[in-house]
Design a protein around this motif. Sequence first.
Motif, short mmCIF file in Angstrom:
data_model
loop_
_atom_site.label_atom_id
_atom_site.label_comp_id
_atom_site.label_asym_id
_atom_site.label_seq_id
_atom_site.Cartn_x
_atom_site.Cartn_y
_atom_site.Cartn_z
N THR A 46 44.63 43.39 16.27
CA THR A 46 44.45 42.66 17.52
C THR A 46 44.77 43.54 18.71
OG1 THR A 46 44.97 40.58 16.43
CG2 THR A 46 45.19 40.62 18.82
N ARG A 49 42.01 46.08 19.28
CA ARG A 49 40.82 45.41 19.84
C ARG A 49 41.03 45.07 21.30
NH1 ARG A 49 40.98 42.27 15.07
NH2 ARG A 49 41.38 40.43 16.35
N ARG A 50 42.23 44.64 21.66
CA ARG A 50 42.52 44.32 23.06
C ARG A 50 42.48 45.57 23.92
NH1 ARG A 50 41.63 42.80 27.40
NH2 ARG A 50 43.22 42.09 28.81
N GLU A 53 38.90 46.25 24.65
CA GLU A 53 38.40 45.33 25.68
C GLU A 53 38.85 45.79 27.07
OE1 GLU A 53 39.93 41.50 24.64
OE2 GLU A 53 38.79 41.41 22.77
N LEU A 54 40.09 46.20 27.17
CA LEU A 54 40.62 46.68 28.45
C LEU A 54 39.86 47.92 28.89
CD1 LEU A 54 42.89 46.19 30.55
CD2 LEU A 54 44.29 47.79 29.22
N ASP A 56 36.81 48.79 28.02
CA ASP A 56 35.43 48.41 28.35
C ASP A 56 35.33 47.72 29.71
OD1 ASP A 56 34.63 49.49 25.95
OD2 ASP A 56 34.47 47.55 24.92
N SER A 57 36.39 47.04 30.13
CA SER A 57 36.35 46.32 31.40
C SER A 57 36.88 47.15 32.57
CB SER A 57 37.16 45.02 31.31
OG SER A 57 38.54 45.30 31.15
N THR A 70 42.78 53.89 31.11
CA THR A 70 42.41 53.59 29.73
C THR A 70 41.64 54.73 29.06
OG1 THR A 70 40.33 52.55 30.37
CG2 THR A 70 42.29 51.13 30.25
#
Length: 130
Positions: A46, A49-50, A53-54, A56-57, A70
């Motif tokens: 998890t 994966r988080r 996401e961070l 990617d954003s 990041t």
Amino acid sequence: RFGYRCHVVVRDSEEQAIAAANHLIAAVDDESGARIRARSLDSQSTGVRRQAELRDSAAADGFAEPYLWTGIGRARSGCGAAIVGTPAQVASKLDRYRRMGIDAFILSGYPHRDECVRFARDVLPLLRKD
């Protein structure tokens, strides 16, 4: 209790810190980075994966928020963020996290010894003592 794991990149100026951070991943292309991340044992956790996401954003420069970069996650699994900036900026960011309730930190950098010496010399004296 809450803890946070990240890297730090501390330099005398913000520009130098950003340049040093970008240098860490300069030789890693997207395909190589994806292979590195996929073969890690924690690649489906998890937390990882988080981190993805961070990443990617984040903005085009890799910053998800002020001083939180990041880009390091392009070249590794697990801890995929770094606090990047001057000693005062890094200390301020860590103090902000402490005010949010984080009371344990695992910090690292590259090269490990050099970044540790910089952090101890330049950032530790600036951190709140409470």
